[in-house]
Scaffold this motif. Structure first.
Motif, PDB file in Angstrom:
ATOM      1  N   GLU A   1      27.164  34.141  42.437  1.00 17.03           N
ATOM      2  CA  GLU A   1      26.712  34.800  41.209  1.00 17.03           C
ATOM      3  C   GLU A   1      27.242  36.232  41.122  1.00 17.03           C
ATOM      4  OE1 GLU A   1      22.493  34.834  40.867  1.00 17.03           O
ATOM      5  OE2 GLU A   1      22.537  35.555  38.791  1.00 17.03           O
ATOM      6  N   LYS A   2      27.205  36.950  42.255  1.00 21.10           N
ATOM      7  CA  LYS A   2      27.654  38.350  42.266  1.00 21.10           C
ATOM      8  C   LYS A   2      29.104  38.460  41.833  1.00 21.10           C
ATOM      9  CE  LYS A   2      25.015  41.499  45.049  1.00 21.10           C
ATOM     10  NZ  LYS A   2      24.288  40.859  46.167  1.00 21.10           N
ATOM     11  N   ALA A   3      29.932  37.521  42.331  1.00 21.20           N
ATOM     12  CA  ALA A   3      31.357  37.548  42.002  1.00 21.20           C
ATOM     13  C   ALA A   3      31.545  37.401  40.498  1.00 21.20           C
ATOM     14  CB  ALA A   3      32.092  36.433  42.748  1.00 21.20           C
TER      15      ALA A   3
ATOM     16  N   LEU B   1      42.056  40.299  34.290  1.00 21.35           N
ATOM     17  CA  LEU B   1      41.080  40.162  35.367  1.00 21.35           C
ATOM     18  C   LEU B   1      41.194  38.730  35.891  1.00 21.35           C
ATOM     19  CD1 LEU B   1      37.923  41.844  33.731  1.00 21.35           C
ATOM     20  CD2 LEU B   1      39.772  42.921  35.060  1.00 21.35           C
ATOM     21  N   ASN B   2      41.588  38.606  37.156  1.00 22.57           N
ATOM     22  CA  ASN B   2      41.721  37.276  37.761  1.00 22.57           C
ATOM     23  C   ASN B   2      40.445  37.024  38.567  1.00 22.57           C
ATOM     24  OD1 ASN B   2      42.662  34.858  38.585  1.00 22.57           O
ATOM     25  ND2 ASN B   2      44.250  35.658  39.938  1.00 22.57           N
ATOM     26  N   THR B   3      39.588  36.205  38.019  1.00 20.51           N
ATOM     27  CA  THR B   3      38.175  36.200  38.429  1.00 20.51           C
ATOM     28  C   THR B   3      37.784  35.090  39.402  1.00 20.51           C
ATOM     29  OG1 THR B   3      37.630  34.746  36.596  1.00 20.51           O
ATOM     30  CG2 THR B   3      37.567  37.115  36.148  1.00 20.51           C
ATOM     31  N   CYS B   4      36.616  35.268  40.017  1.00 25.55           N
ATOM     32  CA  CYS B   4      36.071  34.310  40.986  1.00 25.55           C
ATOM     33  C   CYS B   4      34.649  33.924  40.578  1.00 25.55           C
ATOM     34  CB  CYS B   4      36.059  34.954  42.368  1.00 25.55           C
ATOM     35  SG  CYS B   4      35.248  33.949  43.621  1.00 25.55           S
TER      36      CYS B   4
ATOM     37  N   VAL C   1      32.722  40.458  36.703  1.00 22.44           N
ATOM     38  CA  VAL C   1      33.639  40.345  35.579  1.00 22.44           C
ATOM     39  C   VAL C   1      33.043  40.988  34.336  1.00 22.44           C
ATOM     40  CG1 VAL C   1      34.914  38.747  34.133  1.00 22.44           C
ATOM     41  CG2 VAL C   1      34.392  38.151  36.498  1.00 22.44           C
ATOM     42  N   PHE C   2      31.767  40.698  34.097  1.00 21.76           N
ATOM     43  CA  PHE C   2      31.158  41.206  32.866  1.00 21.76           C
ATOM     44  C   PHE C   2      30.985  42.721  32.928  1.00 21.76           C
ATOM     45  CE2 PHE C   2      30.263  36.679  32.595  1.00 21.76           C
ATOM     46  CZ  PHE C   2      30.699  36.431  31.298  1.00 21.76           C
TER      47      PHE C   2
ATOM     48  N   TYR D   1      40.047  39.153  42.018  1.00 26.29           N
ATOM     49  CA  TYR D   1      38.801  38.902  42.743  1.00 26.29           C
ATOM     50  C   TYR D   1      38.956  37.581  43.504  1.00 26.29           C
ATOM     51  CZ  TYR D   1      36.998  42.063  39.122  1.00 26.29           C
ATOM     52  OH  TYR D   1      36.802  43.122  38.278  1.00 26.29           O
ATOM     53  N   GLY D   2      38.047  37.339  44.484  1.00 23.31           N
ATOM     54  CA  GLY D   2      37.979  36.006  45.069  1.00 23.31           C
ATOM     55  C   GLY D   2      38.935  35.766  46.215  1.00 23.31           C
TER      56      GLY D   2
END
Ligand code: SAH
Ligand code: SF4
Ligand code: F3S
Length: 466
Positions: free
Chosen positions: A59-61, A52-55, A65-66, A17-18
């Motif tokens: 808030e939406k990003a 999961l490589n998160t951003c 993840v959850f 993501y991101g």
């Protein structure tokens, strides 16, 4: 039996993501695990390890993840056996919280720990639940293994290279200084060594990455402090490398040296992502951007004096706390004044822990949505006008991928536009002069004018990897 043959091949699935930095990081995580028998898979159902490589930027990003973790937990309940890791900026910001909220998660680790990934996987294998969000003392880049030429080549003819991480600017809306830490530059020689490896494997275009990439600085062989312009000059010496780009820049860090590089270094592409966020001085001040509208316009004037064909892209936030209709009108007028080739627009998103979250006068959601729609209409028109202005021009196009139809190739213009054209496959990896004959919504179409056969490095590369 050799040691290598004892390693059972395992499958790694990374969802990214991101921003581009996460794209780069995901590849480096795969590189870190490759010597331990992990091969990337595009199929989540085949995976032994899902990362999961998160951003965290909006808030939406973060929420994504959850919901993704919910789906993964469901797969596990159905009996699928795989390890789950959460990396990236949400991991850094909410490490403990993720581990607490999602029982299925085996490890949570921040961007500065990617070189430790094999060790973290081993700890999970021993039954531990791992949360690793401290900033380790060692330089991860010193410990991350390089990808093999075959792997580099499989990732394409263009590559990202992170040269700078973190941010000290603390814009009042932004989480990056908290998720990525203090601003840090990778040493000149370390960057050059990685670039040489990429170029030797066939990469023709490098995009240097950093949250504030133009704040990059390093020491040359004589101990002199040098900036990004000099780094680009050194990269320009690499035969085989055709193009250099960098992103994302902050207006305050556009030094004379870097601007001069746009005049002198023909490998540096005439396309610059230079976010401004707002056109209103009042809002820029509240955002703690530390520059005014006039400062931003003056930087653009200096850049255009050095490189008149420079095309610009930008980021904009609408609905920052306190933004009035008059402030927003200033943003629209700035966009008119600059004329963007491309732009990214966002509704302000409250990020807990940032100063913006505690400000009075939060703008109601419908007002943000309405302003975003107006801004989008304007930038979409500008993007279309820019694409149309290219029709009839002859542009250098790097042919970097197979085309949509047989007999076609895909490429990139100097302005990062996707270009479609008829071309034989052996021209893949070359730069051709292309007459632009049409402009669509997301791409332009062209015809090769002068047919330059591959030569030098690219021939050797394509033979080596045929
Ligand atoms: N370092 C870059 C931007 C990094 S974040 C810079 O200084 O410009 C990428 C973009 O996300 C930002 O330019 C901004 O437009 C947007 N962004 C960051 N925080 C945001 C927030 N809280 N709400 C909405 N958009 C945001
Ligand atoms: Fe965020 Fe501002 Fe730093 Fe960019 S300069 S990363 S917007 S704090
Ligand atoms: Fe997102 Fe982190 Fe990049 S918050 S935009 S992935 S630096």
């Amino acid at each position: 039996m050799t040691e290598a043959s004892e390693i059972r091949p395992k499958k790694l699935f990374i969802k990214t993501y991101g921003c581009q930095m996460n794209v780069y990081d995901s590849d480096r995580m795969a590189d870190a695990l490759a010597p331990h028998g992990y091969e990337p898979t595009p199929v989540i159902d085949d995976a032994d390890l899902v990362v999961l490589n998160t951003c965290h930027i909006r808030e939406k990003a973060s929420e994504k993840v959850f919901s993704e973790l919910g789906r993964l937990a469901e797969l596990r309940r159905e009996g699928r056996d795989f390890m789950i890791g959460v990396a990236g900026c949400v991991a850094q910001a909410e490490g403990e919280e993720i581990a607490r909220r999602s029982k299925a998660v085996d490890m949570v680790f921040g961007p500065q720990s990617y070189h430790r990934l094999p060790e973290l996987v081993a700890r999970v294998g021993r039954g531990e639940k791992v949360v690793e969000t401290e900033f380790p003392p060692e330089d991860k880049f010193e410990h991350l293994p390089a990808a093999s030429p075959r792997v580099i080549r499989s990732r394409g003819l263009t590559a990202f290279l992170t040269v700078q991480e973190g941010c000290d600017k603390f814009c009042s809306f932004c989480v990056v200084p908290y998720t990525r830490g203090a601003e840090q530059s990778r040493p000149l020689e370390q960057v050059l060594a990685e670039a040489r490896t990429l170029v030797a494997a066939g990469v023709r275009e490098l995009t240097l990455l950093g949250q504030n990439v133009n704040a990059w600085h390093g020491l040359d062989a004589h101990g002199r402090s040098v900036g990004l312009g000099e780094l680009c000059a050194r990269l320009g010496e690499l035969e085989g490398l055709a193009r250099i780009r960098y992103t994302t820049s902050h207006p305050l860090d556009m030094t004379d040296e870097l601007i001069a590089a746009h005049r002198d270094n023909f490998k540096l592409m005439p396309y610059l992502h230079l976010p401004v966020q707002s056109g209103s001085d009042r809002i820029l001040k509240a955002m703690n951007r530390r520059h005014t509208r006039a400062d931003y316009l003056a930087v653009i004037d200096r850049i255009k004096a050095a490189r008149p064909d420079m095309a610009l892209s930008g980021d904009f936030i609408v609905g920052f706390p306190g933004e009035t209709e008059a402030d927003f009108a200033e943003t629209l007028s700035l966009v008119h004044e600059v004329g963007y080739a491309s732009a990214f627009t966002f509704k302000y998103s409250i990020r807990p822990g940032t100063p913006g979250a505690d400000m009075d006068d939060q703008v109601p959601e419908p007002v943000k949505a309405e302003r975003l729609a107006r801004l989008n209409a304007l930038v979409t028109r500008q993007m279309r006008d820019f694409a149309r202005s290219c029709v009839g021009r002859t542009l250098d196009v790097l042919l970097d991928k197979p085309g949509r139809l047989p007999g076609q190739l895909g490429g990139r213009s100097p302005y990062l536009q996707a270009v479609h054209l008829e071309a034989p496959e052996h021209l893949l990896g070359t730069v051709q002069q292309v007459l632009i004959v049409g402009a669509g919504n997301n791409s332009i179409e062209g015809k090769i004018v002068t047919h330059a056969e591959p030569k030098g490095a690219s021939v050797i590369e394509s033979q080596a990897f045929a």
